[in-house]
Motif scaffolding. Sequence first.
Motif, PDB file in Angstrom:
ATOM      1  N   CYS A  34      -5.389  -2.155   2.305  1.00 41.31           N
ATOM      2  CA  CYS A  34      -3.983  -1.756   2.341  1.00 41.31           C
ATOM      3  C   CYS A  34      -3.440  -1.688   0.917  1.00 41.31           C
ATOM      4  O   CYS A  34      -3.572  -2.648   0.162  1.00 41.31           O
ATOM      5  CB  CYS A  34      -3.209  -2.783   3.165  1.00 41.31           C
ATOM      6  SG  CYS A  34      -1.425  -2.650   2.990  1.00 41.31           S
ATOM      7  N   ASP A  35      -2.801  -0.585   0.585  1.00 38.18           N
ATOM      8  CA  ASP A  35      -2.307  -0.413  -0.786  1.00 38.18           C
ATOM      9  C   ASP A  35      -1.005  -1.172  -1.050  1.00 38.18           C
ATOM     10  O   ASP A  35      -0.562  -1.269  -2.193  1.00 38.18           O
ATOM     11  CB  ASP A  35      -2.120   1.085  -1.077  1.00 38.18           C
ATOM     12  CG  ASP A  35      -1.791   1.351  -2.530  1.00 38.18           C
ATOM     13  OD1 ASP A  35      -2.454   0.757  -3.400  1.00 38.18           O
ATOM     14  OD2 ASP A  35      -0.860   2.124  -2.794  1.00 38.18           O
ATOM     15  N   ALA A  36      -0.387  -1.710   0.018  1.00 35.67           N
ATOM     16  CA  ALA A  36       0.866  -2.459  -0.190  1.00 35.67           C
ATOM     17  C   ALA A  36       0.599  -3.738  -0.984  1.00 35.67           C
ATOM     18  O   ALA A  36       1.459  -4.218  -1.703  1.00 35.67           O
ATOM     19  CB  ALA A  36       1.505  -2.801   1.161  1.00 35.67           C
TER      20      ALA A  36
ATOM     21  N   CYS B 106      -5.187   2.866   5.783  1.00 36.37           N
ATOM     22  CA  CYS B 106      -4.162   1.946   6.282  1.00 36.37           C
ATOM     23  C   CYS B 106      -2.922   2.706   6.770  1.00 36.37           C
ATOM     24  O   CYS B 106      -2.423   3.599   6.089  1.00 36.37           O
ATOM     25  CB  CYS B 106      -3.768   0.969   5.176  1.00 36.37           C
ATOM     26  SG  CYS B 106      -2.526  -0.206   5.755  1.00 36.37           S
TER      27      CYS B 106
ATOM     28  N   CYS C 172      -0.024   0.996   7.699  1.00 37.15           N
ATOM     29  CA  CYS C 172       1.142   0.098   7.700  1.00 37.15           C
ATOM     30  C   CYS C 172       2.374   0.852   7.189  1.00 37.15           C
ATOM     31  O   CYS C 172       2.246   1.950   6.637  1.00 37.15           O
ATOM     32  CB  CYS C 172       0.837  -1.145   6.862  1.00 37.15           C
ATOM     33  SG  CYS C 172       1.160  -0.922   5.105  1.00 37.15           S
TER      34      CYS C 172
ATOM     35  N   CYS D  69       2.025   2.331   3.726  1.00 45.03           N
ATOM     36  CA  CYS D  69       0.899   3.220   3.398  1.00 45.03           C
ATOM     37  C   CYS D  69       1.050   4.535   4.161  1.00 45.03           C
ATOM     38  O   CYS D  69       2.060   5.221   4.003  1.00 45.03           O
ATOM     39  CB  CYS D  69      -0.413   2.511   3.670  1.00 45.03           C
ATOM     40  SG  CYS D  69      -0.665   1.053   2.624  1.00 45.03           S
TER      41      CYS D  69
HETATM   42 ZN   LIG Z   1      -0.963  -0.684   4.086  1.00 49.48          ZN
END
Ligand SMILES: [Zn+2]
Length: 476
Positions: A137-139, A173, A175, A178
């Motif tokens: 996840c890039d968050a 991802c 989310c 993302c």
């Molecule tokens: Zn994410």
Amino acid sequence: MRQRKTNAYKYRIAFGAWINDMRSDPLPLDNWPAPQLDNETISGITRALDVQSAAGFEFLDVWGLFATYAWPPDIVSALDQVRRGKINKLIRAADERGMKLSLGLGTYSWGFDKIIEADPSVRGKNPDGSPHAHAMCDANPKSFEYVRKIIDFSLSQFDFGGVHLESCDLGCCFCPNCAGKDGVVGYNVRINQKTADYIKSKWPDKTVYVITINWVPPLKHLSKEEMDQILALGKHIDCLFDQGHCGYHVPESERKDFIRKLGCAYGTSGGLWLYPDARWDRSSYFLPYVTRTATALKKLYEDGGRGCMYYQGPVVNPGTEINIAAGGRILSDVGRKPEEVLSEVIELYYKPRGSAAHKKLVEIFLRAEEGYFSQWKEELFNKGWGTPVPGEFKLDHHLFGTSPGPATFLVEPCLDTDGRLAYKKSLISILEELPELRGHFADNGRLERIRRSLIITLKMINTIAYVKGESKVLSG
Ligand SMILES: [Zn+2]
């Protein structure tokens, strides 16, 4: 690097794809993608490099040198001294042949299973909020730290010429920070741009390219908004690959215009390709497609395409060897006629002792191509897979497995009863003519391998016909 001709593709990439796809000896019981890097892997890749370099390819893009699904969380323990030595051996082998290896990087998608297990804070989410099996996840900024560590490790310790970014093959991802916020395309543009910028900031000379696999659902095209998002990515990378497994993400009718606006090169995987099967006997199929490659590459070039990730395979298979040898030459000069390129590569690899035998063998390769592919019908694929005629096909459509799988390329939707019958007749006609060619070539066993492939394929067609009760195929 070789001097480019005016009508050559700029990015001529031999796409492995995985380390064991090119090996001469099969791995009959190994699931895909097999992780071992043994002497047979090295030998198969080195033989492939010989064919690729002579054909004018500049890069060998090969996956699985360090890991398949799972880099270790500390990254650096991915290699022991033996594997490190083997990777360097391959890099040297490419270098000696005027080529470079390209690093396959599964940006947030391939290679993170152990990392997200050890550090669940970087695990991505599916659209329903459940944990993602593979993607980060890039968050969480730590995700990019893992990507950065892999890049630093790989590029500072090994002499790769380029990096292939593949951010969504195992999904991404969803989310709210993302794909849940930017959409799949917008999110993938974001993480690839960041990764490409990082590579270019430290290694400006590396060729960086992105493939859009899984950015668009099957059978869908990019929307106008998504195309605009990708156009922005073009300023950060060298080439964008819309490979064309089953149709292109950019519709062919809009391709010319899209390429004109893109700030980098655009490429495909050459229109049609066999994705090899490491579990199968390497001399059990004969599927040349030089004419179809030449047609697709010429059309793409006219539309402004300048990149190709051309699929490889075991060069011990005579059809694969010639597909690679001819494909690279066409990429180096798209104006060439397929018959003329075939004639050149058959001269090179079969060393004919007379012009009649030489001509006959060129004709056999062309006939084998038509014998199989002219039986493909759009309506069969529509009905069977709900798809158009594919770009990528496999011997066994299932890809995964732990024994040599069924010959799905000989059943519907690839071939129906009439297709099997026609293909059988074509193979028989070639098999009838091969004995008269014996002794007319110094081909190092290639003609005998073709003969063996035809015998095995005929046996498989007859077995299918027997099980299906197709008397007209059995007696054909
Ligand atoms: Zn994410």
